[in-house]
Write a protein that holds these residues in place. Structure first.
Motif, PDB file in Angstrom:
ATOM      1  N   ARG A   1     -29.089-108.321   1.400  1.00  9.99           N
ATOM      2  CA  ARG A   1     -29.988-107.474   0.625  1.00  9.99           C
ATOM      3  C   ARG A   1     -29.454-106.050   0.598  1.00  9.99           C
ATOM      4  NH1 ARG A   1     -35.230-109.482  -0.127  1.00  9.99           N
ATOM      5  NH2 ARG A   1     -35.641-111.491   0.896  1.00  9.99           N
ATOM      6  N   PRO A   2     -29.803-105.299  -0.431  1.00 12.40           N
ATOM      7  CA  PRO A   2     -29.317-103.913  -0.485  1.00 12.40           C
ATOM      8  C   PRO A   2     -29.929-103.077   0.637  1.00 12.40           C
ATOM      9  CG  PRO A   2     -30.963-104.332  -2.189  1.00 12.40           C
ATOM     10  CD  PRO A   2     -30.617-105.660  -1.604  1.00 12.40           C
ATOM     11  N   SER A   3     -29.140-102.170   1.173  1.00 10.99           N
ATOM     12  CA  SER A   3     -29.635-101.271   2.221  1.00 10.99           C
ATOM     13  C   SER A   3     -29.152 -99.861   1.932  1.00 10.99           C
ATOM     14  CB  SER A   3     -29.132-101.727   3.598  1.00 10.99           C
ATOM     15  OG  SER A   3     -27.726-101.780   3.634  1.00 10.99           O
ATOM     16  N   LYS A   4     -29.923 -98.885   2.387  1.00  9.06           N
ATOM     17  CA  LYS A   4     -29.565 -97.480   2.146  1.00  9.06           C
ATOM     18  C   LYS A   4     -28.293 -97.104   2.902  1.00  9.06           C
ATOM     19  CE  LYS A   4     -34.352 -96.028   1.396  1.00  9.06           C
ATOM     20  NZ  LYS A   4     -35.467 -95.159   1.876  1.00  9.06           N
ATOM     21  N   ILE A   5     -28.137 -97.677   4.088  1.00 10.20           N
ATOM     22  CA  ILE A   5     -26.973 -97.385   4.929  1.00 10.20           C
ATOM     23  C   ILE A   5     -26.373 -98.709   5.377  1.00 10.20           C
ATOM     24  CG2 ILE A   5     -26.155 -96.261   7.037  1.00 10.20           C
ATOM     25  CD1 ILE A   5     -28.549 -94.393   6.872  1.00 10.20           C
ATOM     26  N   SER A   6     -25.063 -98.863   5.218  1.00  6.56           N
ATOM     27  CA  SER A   6     -24.398-100.107   5.588  1.00  6.56           C
ATOM     28  C   SER A   6     -24.282-100.224   7.112  1.00  6.56           C
ATOM     29  CB  SER A   6     -23.002-100.161   4.979  1.00  6.56           C
ATOM     30  OG  SER A   6     -22.154 -99.209   5.610  1.00  6.56           O
TER      31      SER A   6
ATOM     32  N   LYS B   1     -21.623-100.718   8.862  1.00  8.66           N
ATOM     33  CA  LYS B   1     -20.471 -99.933   9.305  1.00  8.66           C
ATOM     34  C   LYS B   1     -20.828 -98.456   9.431  1.00  8.66           C
ATOM     35  CE  LYS B   1     -16.703-102.894   7.644  1.00  8.66           C
ATOM     36  NZ  LYS B   1     -15.527-102.986   6.768  1.00  8.66           N
ATOM     37  N   ALA B   2     -21.604 -97.959   8.458  1.00 13.28           N
ATOM     38  CA  ALA B   2     -22.012 -96.553   8.502  1.00 13.28           C
ATOM     39  C   ALA B   2     -22.960 -96.301   9.671  1.00 13.28           C
ATOM     40  CB  ALA B   2     -22.683 -96.160   7.191  1.00 13.28           C
ATOM     41  N   TRP B   3     -23.834 -97.266   9.946  1.00 17.08           N
ATOM     42  CA  TRP B   3     -24.727 -97.139  11.101  1.00 17.08           C
ATOM     43  C   TRP B   3     -23.922 -97.074  12.397  1.00 17.08           C
ATOM     44  CZ3 TRP B   3     -29.311 -95.325  11.215  1.00 17.08           C
ATOM     45  CH2 TRP B   3     -30.263 -95.597  10.228  1.00 17.08           C
ATOM     46  N   VAL B   4     -22.940 -97.959  12.514  1.00 16.86           N
ATOM     47  CA  VAL B   4     -22.104 -97.985  13.719  1.00 16.86           C
ATOM     48  C   VAL B   4     -21.417 -96.635  13.917  1.00 16.86           C
ATOM     49  CG1 VAL B   4     -20.020 -98.968  14.761  1.00 16.86           C
ATOM     50  CG2 VAL B   4     -21.724-100.477  13.730  1.00 16.86           C
ATOM     51  N   MET B   5     -20.879 -96.092  12.837  1.00 15.36           N
ATOM     52  CA  MET B   5     -20.210 -94.797  12.923  1.00 15.36           C
ATOM     53  C   MET B   5     -21.183 -93.707  13.362  1.00 15.36           C
ATOM     54  SD  MET B   5     -18.020 -92.809   9.966  1.00 15.36           S
ATOM     55  CE  MET B   5     -16.952 -94.248   9.776  1.00 15.36           C
TER      56      MET B   5
ATOM     57  N   ASN C   1     -31.590 -98.446  17.970  1.00 19.56           N
ATOM     58  CA  ASN C   1     -32.996 -98.743  17.700  1.00 19.56           C
ATOM     59  C   ASN C   1     -33.441 -98.214  16.340  1.00 19.56           C
ATOM     60  OD1 ASN C   1     -34.436-100.239  19.806  1.00 19.56           O
ATOM     61  ND2 ASN C   1     -33.695 -98.638  21.166  1.00 19.56           N
ATOM     62  N   LYS C   2     -33.005 -97.017  16.014  1.00 19.29           N
ATOM     63  CA  LYS C   2     -33.359 -96.438  14.711  1.00 19.29           C
ATOM     64  C   LYS C   2     -32.770 -97.277  13.579  1.00 19.29           C
ATOM     65  CE  LYS C   2     -32.942 -92.242  11.885  1.00 19.29           C
ATOM     66  NZ  LYS C   2     -32.433 -90.837  11.840  1.00 19.29           N
ATOM     67  N   ALA C   3     -31.521 -97.708  13.746  1.00 19.75           N
ATOM     68  CA  ALA C   3     -30.859 -98.511  12.717  1.00 19.75           C
ATOM     69  C   ALA C   3     -31.564 -99.852  12.534  1.00 19.75           C
ATOM     70  CB  ALA C   3     -29.396 -98.733  13.100  1.00 19.75           C
TER      71      ALA C   3
ATOM     72  N   VAL D   1     -29.253-106.542  10.246  1.00 22.72           N
ATOM     73  CA  VAL D   1     -29.712-106.461  11.635  1.00 22.72           C
ATOM     74  C   VAL D   1     -28.840-107.360  12.505  1.00 22.72           C
ATOM     75  CG1 VAL D   1     -31.587-107.040  13.229  1.00 22.72           C
ATOM     76  CG2 VAL D   1     -32.103-105.860  11.092  1.00 22.72           C
ATOM     77  N   VAL D   2     -28.563-108.563  12.004  1.00 19.93           N
ATOM     78  CA  VAL D   2     -27.691-109.509  12.702  1.00 19.93           C
ATOM     79  C   VAL D   2     -26.310-108.901  12.922  1.00 19.93           C
ATOM     80  CG1 VAL D   2     -26.414-111.686  12.437  1.00 19.93           C
ATOM     81  CG2 VAL D   2     -28.875-111.610  11.996  1.00 19.93           C
ATOM     82  N   ALA D   3     -25.785-108.236  11.897  1.00 21.12           N
ATOM     83  CA  ALA D   3     -24.447-107.636  11.995  1.00 21.12           C
ATOM     84  C   ALA D   3     -24.399-106.582  13.101  1.00 21.12           C
ATOM     85  CB  ALA D   3     -24.054-107.014  10.656  1.00 21.12           C
ATOM     86  N   LEU D   4     -25.422-105.732  13.182  1.00 23.17           N
ATOM     87  CA  LEU D   4     -25.445-104.697  14.217  1.00 23.17           C
ATOM     88  C   LEU D   4     -25.636-105.299  15.607  1.00 23.17           C
ATOM     89  CD1 LEU D   4     -27.461-101.711  12.704  1.00 23.17           C
ATOM     90  CD2 LEU D   4     -25.022-101.885  13.095  1.00 23.17           C
TER      91      LEU D   4
END
Length: 332
Positions: A202-207, A209-213, A223-225, A238-241
């Protein structure tokens, strides 16, 4: 360069050696996961060279600081683990730098305090468990039985649990049985597991990879991500993170997310430091995906509050060890 620094360290006064050891320990801690680098090798060599000349208090502090640092050398870890118990304890309980051979040697030769520390490791191999049970007293044996990361056969487990208070024994028995079933499910084909449909992108505002960075830079938290992605109805990200931060392959985290129970995904979340509010958001989206009533999510959340951090971390470690061993067997 290494030899010259070691000679400098050896010729220094006791005070200077302590200052040097404290400084180098800090540098090694900053390279916690950089075990293969030349810099980490140099820092370990320096600490190995001055270790014997350090005072008791300095060794205790070093052990505490390096117990969770994977870049610590096996030689340095073994030196601390074989020292007096106040020095050895943190390393024995937590260090991944100790080799299986070193662990067995300590279990075969040291007294009960050392054995108890070994029994509290996140993962205790079958061979190490056998030694601890054979040489350990009641406290050590109970610690092995209560450690969900300790590999022991069910008959041996039952023989240990029968000497425990009934309520505690029943709780540990239930947890171990549930966890062994969960680990068995990891090796089953998808069709053999009671689970819902695959998650869709599904589309997300932040990918992810960007969350990880952002998390690595200290500008965001896991937790915020997780909470934001759950609000966006994006369980796949969520699974990816969770996969990235837990170290468990994404396909396994995905399978746990779409299972009809919550034990597996709760374990991954708790071991990764996910809070109750964030887990509640995940439960809400899981209920929608699996077409469960919201009351099911409330039950999952109640169970999450009861899940112990240590138990979750140990089970996750055991999952990864089992999967790694299975892959090595397939490759052989």
């Amino acid at each position: 360069m290494t030899d010259s620094l070691l000679q400098l360290a050896k010729k220094s006064s006791t005070e200077k050696k302590h200052e040097l050891a404290e400084h180098v320990t800090g540098l090694l801690t900053a390279r916690a996961d950089d075990s293969g680098s030349e810099e980490a090798h140099l820092l370990n060599n320096m600490l190995e060279g001055v270790y014997d000349s350090l005072a008791h208090e300095a060794k205790v502090k070093m052990s505490s600081e390096l117990a969770d640092v994977d870049a610590t050398s096996a030689k340095l870890a073994a030196a601390m683990a074989s020292d007096e118990l106040p020095i050895a304890q943190a390393i024995l309980e937590r260090s991944k730098s100790l080799t299986e051979a070193d662990l067995k040697k300590i279990a075969e030769t040291k007294d009960q305090g050392y054995l108890l520390a070994l029994a509290k490791r996140d993962h205790v191999s079958k061979d190490l468990s056998s030694i601890l049970i054979k040489r350990g007293g009641t406290e050590v044996k109970h610690a092995v039985a209560a450690n969900l990361g300790a590999e022991i056969t069910m008959p041996v487990f039952e023989s240990l649990v029968k000497d425990m208070p009934k309520q505690l024994g029943d709780r540990i028995r239930h947890l171990r049985k549930s966890n062994e079933e969960l680990i068995e499910d990891l090796f089953k084909d998808d069709g053999e597991i009671a689970a819902g449909t695959e998650l869709e992108k599904r589309p997300s505002k932040i990918s992810p990879k960007a969350w990880v960075m952002g998390i690595r830079m200290g500008k965001a938290t896991l937790n915020k991500a997780i909470y934001q992605l759950a609000l966006e109805h994006n369980l796949l990200d969520v699974v990816a993170l969770l996969s990235f931060f837990s170290g468990l392959e994404m396909k396994y985290v995905h399978n746990l997310m779409v299972r009809y129970d919550s034990t597996g995904i709760a374990t991954v979340c708790r071991a990764s430091g996910i809070g109750a509010m964030e887990f509640q958001a995940i439960c809400k989206e899981r209920c929608k995906h699996l077409k469960f009533p919201e009351s099911t999510g409330s039950k999952w959340l109640t169970n999450y509050h009861m899940l112990d951090d240590t138990d979750a971390r140990r089970l996750l470690t055991l999952m990864k060890m089992k999967l790694k061993a299975a892959k090595q067997e397939e490759a052989a």
